[in-house]
Design a protein around this motif. Structure first.
Motif, PDB file in Angstrom:
ATOM      1  N   SER A 110      11.489   3.292  -4.501  1.00  0.00           N
ATOM      2  CA  SER A 110      12.777   3.782  -5.009  1.00  0.00           C
ATOM      3  C   SER A 110      13.359   2.792  -6.015  1.00  0.00           C
ATOM      4  O   SER A 110      13.987   3.187  -7.004  1.00  0.00           O
ATOM      5  CB  SER A 110      13.756   4.016  -3.853  1.00  0.00           C
ATOM      6  OG  SER A 110      14.228   2.799  -3.295  1.00  0.00           O
ATOM      7  N   TRP A 111      13.132   1.498  -5.765  1.00  0.00           N
ATOM      8  CA  TRP A 111      13.558   0.463  -6.709  1.00  0.00           C
ATOM      9  C   TRP A 111      12.818   0.608  -8.033  1.00  0.00           C
ATOM     10  O   TRP A 111      13.407   0.508  -9.111  1.00  0.00           O
ATOM     11  CB  TRP A 111      13.315  -0.907  -6.086  1.00  0.00           C
ATOM     12  CG  TRP A 111      13.431  -2.078  -7.015  1.00  0.00           C
ATOM     13  CD1 TRP A 111      12.411  -2.749  -7.623  1.00  0.00           C
ATOM     14  CD2 TRP A 111      14.636  -2.730  -7.445  1.00  0.00           C
ATOM     15  NE1 TRP A 111      12.896  -3.776  -8.393  1.00  0.00           N
ATOM     16  CE2 TRP A 111      14.259  -3.788  -8.303  1.00  0.00           C
ATOM     17  CE3 TRP A 111      15.987  -2.521  -7.178  1.00  0.00           C
ATOM     18  CZ2 TRP A 111      15.191  -4.630  -8.893  1.00  0.00           C
ATOM     19  CZ3 TRP A 111      16.916  -3.369  -7.773  1.00  0.00           C
ATOM     20  CH2 TRP A 111      16.515  -4.406  -8.620  1.00  0.00           C
ATOM     21  N   TYR A 112      11.514   0.855  -7.943  1.00  0.00           N
ATOM     22  CA  TYR A 112      10.717   1.040  -9.152  1.00  0.00           C
ATOM     23  C   TYR A 112      11.184   2.271  -9.933  1.00  0.00           C
ATOM     24  O   TYR A 112      11.243   2.254 -11.167  1.00  0.00           O
ATOM     25  CB  TYR A 112       9.238   1.194  -8.800  1.00  0.00           C
ATOM     26  CG  TYR A 112       8.587  -0.063  -8.262  1.00  0.00           C
ATOM     27  CD1 TYR A 112       9.186  -1.309  -8.406  1.00  0.00           C
ATOM     28  CD2 TYR A 112       7.367  -0.004  -7.596  1.00  0.00           C
ATOM     29  CE1 TYR A 112       8.592  -2.457  -7.913  1.00  0.00           C
ATOM     30  CE2 TYR A 112       6.759  -1.147  -7.103  1.00  0.00           C
ATOM     31  CZ  TYR A 112       7.379  -2.371  -7.260  1.00  0.00           C
ATOM     32  OH  TYR A 112       6.784  -3.501  -6.776  1.00  0.00           O
ATOM     33  N   VAL A 113      11.494   3.338  -9.206  1.00  0.00           N
ATOM     34  CA  VAL A 113      11.985   4.558  -9.861  1.00  0.00           C
ATOM     35  C   VAL A 113      13.299   4.275 -10.571  1.00  0.00           C
ATOM     36  O   VAL A 113      13.515   4.685 -11.715  1.00  0.00           O
ATOM     37  CB  VAL A 113      12.163   5.690  -8.827  1.00  0.00           C
ATOM     38  CG1 VAL A 113      12.923   6.865  -9.444  1.00  0.00           C
ATOM     39  CG2 VAL A 113      10.809   6.153  -8.302  1.00  0.00           C
ATOM     40  N   ASN A 114      14.181   3.540  -9.900  1.00  0.00           N
ATOM     41  CA  ASN A 114      15.487   3.232 -10.470  1.00  0.00           C
ATOM     42  C   ASN A 114      15.377   2.357 -11.715  1.00  0.00           C
ATOM     43  O   ASN A 114      16.122   2.539 -12.681  1.00  0.00           O
ATOM     44  CB  ASN A 114      16.360   2.547  -9.415  1.00  0.00           C
ATOM     45  CG  ASN A 114      17.730   2.164  -9.930  1.00  0.00           C
ATOM     46  OD1 ASN A 114      17.993   0.997 -10.221  1.00  0.00           O
ATOM     47  ND2 ASN A 114      18.618   3.142 -10.057  1.00  0.00           N
ATOM     48  N   SER A 129      10.609  11.413  -9.133  1.00  0.00           N
ATOM     49  CA  SER A 129      11.310  10.619 -10.144  1.00  0.00           C
ATOM     50  C   SER A 129      12.798  10.468  -9.845  1.00  0.00           C
ATOM     51  O   SER A 129      13.519   9.845 -10.623  1.00  0.00           O
ATOM     52  CB  SER A 129      11.135  11.260 -11.527  1.00  0.00           C
ATOM     53  OG  SER A 129      11.629  12.596 -11.526  1.00  0.00           O
ATOM     54  N   ASN A 130      13.240  11.036  -8.733  1.00  0.00           N
ATOM     55  CA  ASN A 130      14.647  10.941  -8.355  1.00  0.00           C
ATOM     56  C   ASN A 130      14.832   9.799  -7.359  1.00  0.00           C
ATOM     57  O   ASN A 130      14.222   9.800  -6.281  1.00  0.00           O
ATOM     58  CB  ASN A 130      15.120  12.265  -7.748  1.00  0.00           C
ATOM     59  CG  ASN A 130      16.616  12.259  -7.450  1.00  0.00           C
ATOM     60  OD1 ASN A 130      17.070  11.611  -6.524  1.00  0.00           O
ATOM     61  ND2 ASN A 130      17.376  12.998  -8.247  1.00  0.00           N
ATOM     62  N   ASP A 139       6.474   0.004 -12.943  1.00  0.00           N
ATOM     63  CA  ASP A 139       5.176   0.546 -12.553  1.00  0.00           C
ATOM     64  C   ASP A 139       4.260  -0.635 -12.243  1.00  0.00           C
ATOM     65  O   ASP A 139       4.056  -1.500 -13.095  1.00  0.00           O
ATOM     66  CB  ASP A 139       4.593   1.405 -13.676  1.00  0.00           C
ATOM     67  CG  ASP A 139       3.281   2.061 -13.275  1.00  0.00           C
ATOM     68  OD1 ASP A 139       2.970   2.055 -12.076  1.00  0.00           O
ATOM     69  OD2 ASP A 139       2.572   2.566 -14.167  1.00  0.00           O
ATOM     70  N   ASN A 140       3.741  -0.680 -11.034  1.00  0.00           N
ATOM     71  CA  ASN A 140       2.908  -1.802 -10.608  1.00  0.00           C
ATOM     72  C   ASN A 140       1.527  -1.331 -10.196  1.00  0.00           C
ATOM     73  O   ASN A 140       1.372  -0.240  -9.641  1.00  0.00           O
ATOM     74  CB  ASN A 140       3.550  -2.521  -9.410  1.00  0.00           C
ATOM     75  CG  ASN A 140       4.371  -3.715  -9.841  1.00  0.00           C
ATOM     76  OD1 ASN A 140       4.169  -4.261 -10.912  1.00  0.00           O
ATOM     77  ND2 ASN A 140       5.303  -4.123  -9.003  1.00  0.00           N
ATOM     78  N   LEU A 161       0.828  -1.209   0.000  1.00  0.00           N
ATOM     79  CA  LEU A 161       0.000   0.000   0.000  1.00  0.00           C
ATOM     80  C   LEU A 161       0.862   1.258   0.000  1.00  0.00           C
ATOM     81  O   LEU A 161       0.574   2.223  -0.716  1.00  0.00           O
ATOM     82  CB  LEU A 161      -0.921  -0.011   1.222  1.00  0.00           C
ATOM     83  CG  LEU A 161      -2.060  -1.042   1.204  1.00  0.00           C
ATOM     84  CD1 LEU A 161      -2.723  -1.128   2.576  1.00  0.00           C
ATOM     85  CD2 LEU A 161      -3.088  -0.678   0.140  1.00  0.00           C
ATOM     86  N   THR A 162       1.931   1.236   0.800  1.00  0.00           N
ATOM     87  CA  THR A 162       2.823   2.398   0.859  1.00  0.00           C
ATOM     88  C   THR A 162       3.557   2.589  -0.461  1.00  0.00           C
ATOM     89  O   THR A 162       3.668   3.713  -0.970  1.00  0.00           O
ATOM     90  CB  THR A 162       3.845   2.233   1.995  1.00  0.00           C
ATOM     91  OG1 THR A 162       3.161   2.028   3.228  1.00  0.00           O
ATOM     92  CG2 THR A 162       4.733   3.466   2.098  1.00  0.00           C
ATOM     93  N   GLY A 163       4.063   1.489  -1.010  1.00  0.00           N
ATOM     94  CA  GLY A 163       4.771   1.579  -2.283  1.00  0.00           C
ATOM     95  C   GLY A 163       3.884   2.105  -3.394  1.00  0.00           C
ATOM     96  O   GLY A 163       4.317   2.909  -4.229  1.00  0.00           O
ATOM     97  N   TYR A 164       2.633   1.664  -3.387  1.00  0.00           N
ATOM     98  CA  TYR A 164       1.695   2.137  -4.409  1.00  0.00           C
ATOM     99  C   TYR A 164       1.361   3.612  -4.203  1.00  0.00           C
ATOM    100  O   TYR A 164       1.333   4.393  -5.154  1.00  0.00           O
ATOM    101  CB  TYR A 164       0.422   1.297  -4.360  1.00  0.00           C
ATOM    102  CG  TYR A 164      -0.610   1.687  -5.387  1.00  0.00           C
ATOM    103  CD1 TYR A 164      -0.440   1.360  -6.730  1.00  0.00           C
ATOM    104  CD2 TYR A 164      -1.759   2.393  -5.013  1.00  0.00           C
ATOM    105  CE1 TYR A 164      -1.387   1.723  -7.682  1.00  0.00           C
ATOM    106  CE2 TYR A 164      -2.710   2.753  -5.953  1.00  0.00           C
ATOM    107  CZ  TYR A 164      -2.518   2.423  -7.287  1.00  0.00           C
ATOM    108  OH  TYR A 164      -3.457   2.789  -8.225  1.00  0.00           O
TER     109      TYR A 164
END
Length: 226
Positions: free
Chosen positions: A76-80, A31-32, A84-85, A20-23
């Motif tokens: 942060s992993w998704y940004v890197n 985006s950084n 997108d989930n 939930l937090t990641g979403y």
């Protein structure tokens, strides 16, 4: 078995809050990578600080704070990686990772495996870690990499089931809290990936007896006591 059921629920709640937090963090439009990683680290420090408070309520709060921190680390992993989930996919992966506890528990009903629990746990941990690192390093599929991180977290909850000196709810909460700090491993892997480091794992079991200080959560009654 009651303890295993509660641990299963605790681990799923932790992973669900992480999802939930990641979403939700996606909608921060950050985006950084370093900003998102810094936010996660700040929340994690708060979780560590709360863990030192000797009150069960504070430890429960710290448990959830750690879940929030892991959610930011995951984003942060998704940004890197440019991932997108959807929320439902993340919750589904959380349920799948939590269900991995069944893979751990079922062999323990085999008497020979349960008698040599220390060896079984060592083999289970090594194979699981190897599998998770492979998932993280050699896959580019978003849900598979998420499963790798969730698997590491779930493995820590599984290992927590091996502590035999849990006498009350306070002790159990402490074990869950310690297990939640395994997010540090996930954070380290994310940081190494961001820095372009090779993922590697050097396991050295020298001088460590796999059976010392641990016991199977599946209790059996000796034949001479029946």
């Amino acid at each position: 078995m009651k303890r295993l059921c509660f641990t299963f629920l605790a681990s799923f709640v932790f992973l669900a809050v992480t999802s939930l937090t990641g979403y939700a963090a996606y909608f921060f439009n950050i985006s950084n990578f370093w900003i998102m990683f810094g936010i996660a680290s700040g929340v994690f420090v708060a979780g560590i600080a709360l863990g030192f408070v000797k009150h069960v309520a504070a430890k429960i709060v710290a448990f959830f704070v750690n879940a929030v921190a892991m959610g930011f680390y995951l984003q942060s992993w998704y940004v890197n990686r440019g991932f997108d989930n959807s929320l439902w996919l993340m919750l589904g992966v959380a349920a799948l990772a939590a269900a991995y506890m069944l893979v751990y528990v079922l062999p323990l009903f085999i008497p020979a495996v349960n008698r040599h629990y220390g060896v079984y746990l060592l083999i289970f941990v090594l194979l699981s870690l190897a599998g998770y690192v492979v998932l993280l390093c050699f896959t580019k599929t978003t849900w598979v990499s998420t499963l790798g991180f969730y698997g590491i977290l779930q493995l820590s909850f599984i290992m927590g089931c091996s502590f035999s000196d849990v006498s009350d709810f306070d002790d159990q909460v402490q074990v869950w809290l310690v297990s939640s700090y395994s997010l540090l491993v996930c954070a380290a892997l994310i940081l190494m990936a961001a820095l372009g480091s090779d993922c590697s794992c050097d396991c050295d079991g020298g001088g460590c007896s796999p059976s010392e200080g641990i016991s199977s959560p599946i209790r059996t009654v000796p034949k001479n006591k029946k």
